[in-house]
Motif scaffolding. Sequence first.
Motif, short mmCIF file in Angstrom:
data_model
loop_
_atom_site.label_atom_id
_atom_site.label_comp_id
_atom_site.label_asym_id
_atom_site.label_seq_id
_atom_site.Cartn_x
_atom_site.Cartn_y
_atom_site.Cartn_z
N ASP A 26 0.95 -1.24 -0.38
CA ASP A 26 -0.31 0.09 -0.43
C ASP A 26 0.85 1.04 -0.45
O ASP A 26 0.60 2.04 -0.76
N ASP A 27 2.16 1.37 1.22
CA ASP A 27 3.03 2.32 1.00
C ASP A 27 3.25 2.85 -0.54
O ASP A 27 2.85 4.36 -0.95
N ALA A 28 3.80 1.79 -1.30
CA ALA A 28 4.35 2.12 -2.78
C ALA A 28 3.83 2.20 -3.56
O ALA A 28 3.69 3.28 -4.34
N GLN A 29 2.16 2.09 -3.47
CA GLN A 29 0.92 2.44 -4.32
C GLN A 29 0.44 3.71 -3.92
O GLN A 29 0.63 4.81 -4.49
N ALA A 30 0.65 4.11 -2.88
CA ALA A 30 0.55 5.44 -2.09
C ALA A 30 1.66 7.03 -2.81
O ALA A 30 1.30 7.98 -3.50
N VAL A 31 2.82 6.23 -2.83
CA VAL A 31 3.75 7.15 -3.25
C VAL A 31 3.60 7.23 -4.63
O VAL A 31 4.50 8.44 -5.46
N THR A 56 10.13 8.43 -1.88
CA THR A 56 9.99 6.94 -3.37
C THR A 56 11.47 5.85 -2.49
O THR A 56 11.12 5.07 -2.87
N GLU A 57 12.57 7.04 -2.56
CA GLU A 57 13.31 6.15 -1.74
C GLU A 57 13.32 4.83 -0.82
O GLU A 57 13.15 3.41 -1.12
N ARG A 58 12.24 5.34 0.01
CA ARG A 58 11.84 4.20 1.72
C ARG A 58 11.05 3.33 0.36
O ARG A 58 10.85 2.08 0.73
N ALA A 59 10.25 4.07 -0.26
CA ALA A 59 8.30 2.83 -1.22
C ALA A 59 9.91 2.11 -1.70
O ALA A 59 9.30 0.53 -1.74
N LEU A 60 11.03 2.50 -2.69
CA LEU A 60 11.68 1.61 -4.15
C LEU A 60 12.29 0.19 -2.36
O LEU A 60 12.54 -0.96 -2.80
N ARG A 61 13.05 1.05 -1.90
CA ARG A 61 13.89 -0.14 -0.89
C ARG A 61 13.13 -0.82 -0.17
O ARG A 61 13.04 -1.71 0.13
N GLY A 62 11.72 -0.67 0.05
CA GLY A 62 11.08 -1.27 0.93
C GLY A 62 10.46 -2.60 -0.38
O GLY A 62 9.89 -3.62 -0.23
N GLU A 63 10.21 -1.90 -1.78
CA GLU A 63 9.36 -3.37 -2.55
C GLU A 63 11.20 -3.48 -2.41
O GLU A 63 10.83 -5.48 -3.13
N LEU A 64 12.19 -3.42 -3.27
CA LEU A 64 13.73 -4.28 -2.82
C LEU A 64 13.31 -5.61 -2.04
O LEU A 64 14.07 -6.65 -2.52
#
Length: 93
Positions: A26-31, A56-64
Amino acid sequence: MTDLMVKIPADWLARVFLSLRRSALDDAQAVAAELRPFTEQPGQRVPVPRATVMRTERALRGELARVEEPGRRARLNEETAQLISARLGTGDR
């Protein structure tokens, strides 16, 4: 006020937007939704609020951290590195 903005190519932001939009988080979708307006000027460097860049950096790291597919991991890793470089003003993007 310019120190609160980071100039990033809209074309590159569109890639990041698509990567985050694919996420199940959800966080990545929001970003991704937050980035969308900055992707609408192809071929231009657009000013993006530093806070958005950091989220965005945080979301990319979470996705990674959750992705196992090697090709996708490599792309996310590259996108994260480019975003950090842009934020720090050390890249050519």
